[in-house]
Write a protein that holds these residues in place. Structure first.
Motif: not given
Length: 231
Positions: A2, A4, A146-149, A151-152, A154, A168
Motif C-alpha cells: 500500500h 504510495q 475504475n472503482r476496484r482500482k 488507488y492504482h 495510473s 475509503k
C-alpha cells in the motif's frame, strides 16, 4: 503493498541493484514473469530511460490534476450563469397575447428576441450539456468504471486529488458536493417562484446534504469534517 511513495535514495538504489524488478515480479505474481523478462535487461541497464519515463508520467499526472482542478473550481459559477440565462420571467401573464418575456437576471434582455435564441442554442446549451452536466457525469463514470482500482498509480495519478483526503468508500463525495452547490446556486432558479416555498426547498436540500455528511463521514481529518458541518 500500500506504499504510495518512495524516497529518492531508496528508488535509485533499487533501480541500480536490480531489486526493483524482483519486487515487481513478486507483486505481479509468477504468471507475469515471462511477460516482464524482456524488460529485466532494460531495468538493469537503462536506469536513465526509466527515470525519464517516470518524470514524464509525473508531468502528465500533474497536468491532469491542474486542468481538472481548474474545471471543478469553475463549475459552480459557470453553471450558475448557465441556469440564470435559461430562467425567463413573463411580464403581463402567459394568458395575454401582449405579454413579453424577459431574462430574470437582466430585464434589458428579451427572451423573445432572435439573438437570445441564437446565443442560447449556440453557446449556453452546449456549455450546459458538455460542462455543467458533462464534467461531473464523466468524473462519476470514470470513478465507477475504475472503482476496484482507485488507488492504482495510473488512476490515482489522474483523479486521486478528488479523494486523497477522503475515507475509503466515500471517494465520490466531491462530486456530491458539486451537485449540491449546483442545485443551490443555479438550478434553484427553476424552483417555484414563491420566495418562501423556494427557501423551504433550498433548506430541504441543505438538511439532506447535512444528513449525508453525518452518515458517511467522508473526511479523514475530523477538523475538516466539523468545519464542513458548521458551514
Amino acid at each position: 503493498m500500500h506504499q504510495q511513495s518512495l524516497s529518492r535514495h531508496v528508488y535509485l538504489t533499487a533501480m541500480e541493484d536490480g531489486s526493483m524488478i524482483e519486487n515487481l515480479e513478486l507483486l505481479l505474481g509468477d504468471q507475469h514473469r515471462k511477460k516482464h523478462d524482456g524488460r529485466k535487461r532494460m531495468v538493469h541497464g537503462e536506469v536513465d530511460y526509466l527515470l525519464r519515463w517516470n518524470r514524464n508520467r509525473k508531468l502528465v499526472s500533474r497536468s491532469w490534476n491542474w486542468a481538472l482542478h481548474f474545471l471543478v473550481l469553475m463549475h459552480t459559477p459557470v453553471s450558475r450563469k448557465v441556469f440564470e440565462y435559461l430562467s425567463c420571467d413573463i411580464i403581463g401573464g402567459s394568458e395575454h397575447t401582449w405579454s413579453r418575456s424577459y431574462l430574470r437576471a437582466d430585464y434589458s434582455i428579451s427572451c423573445d428576441d432572435s439573438f437570445y435564441y441564437s446565443f442560447r442554442n449556440s453557446i449556453v446549451t452546449p456549455v450546459m450539456l458538455l460542462f455543467t452536466i458533462g464534467l461531473p457525469g464523466c468524473l462519476a463514470v470514470y470513478l465507477f468504471w475504475n472503482r476496484r482500482k482507485l488507488y492504482h498509480p495510473s488512476v490515482f495519478g489522474r483523479v486521486g486529488w478528488l479523494y486523497d483526503r477522503m475515507a475509503k468508500g466515500t471517494e465520490a463525495w466531491e462530486l456530491f458536493e458539486m451537485l449540491v452547490k449546483m442545485v443551490l446556486t443555479g438550478a434553484i432558479v427553476f424552483f417555484p417562484e414563491d420566495t418562501s416555498l423556494r427557501s423551504c426547498v433550498a433548506l430541504t436540500v441543505c438538511v439532506l446534504a447535512l444528513c449525508a455528511l453525518n452518515f458517511s463521514h467522508p473526511f479523514r481529518n475530523r477538523f475538516i469534517f466539523f468545519v464542513t458541518e458548521s458551514g
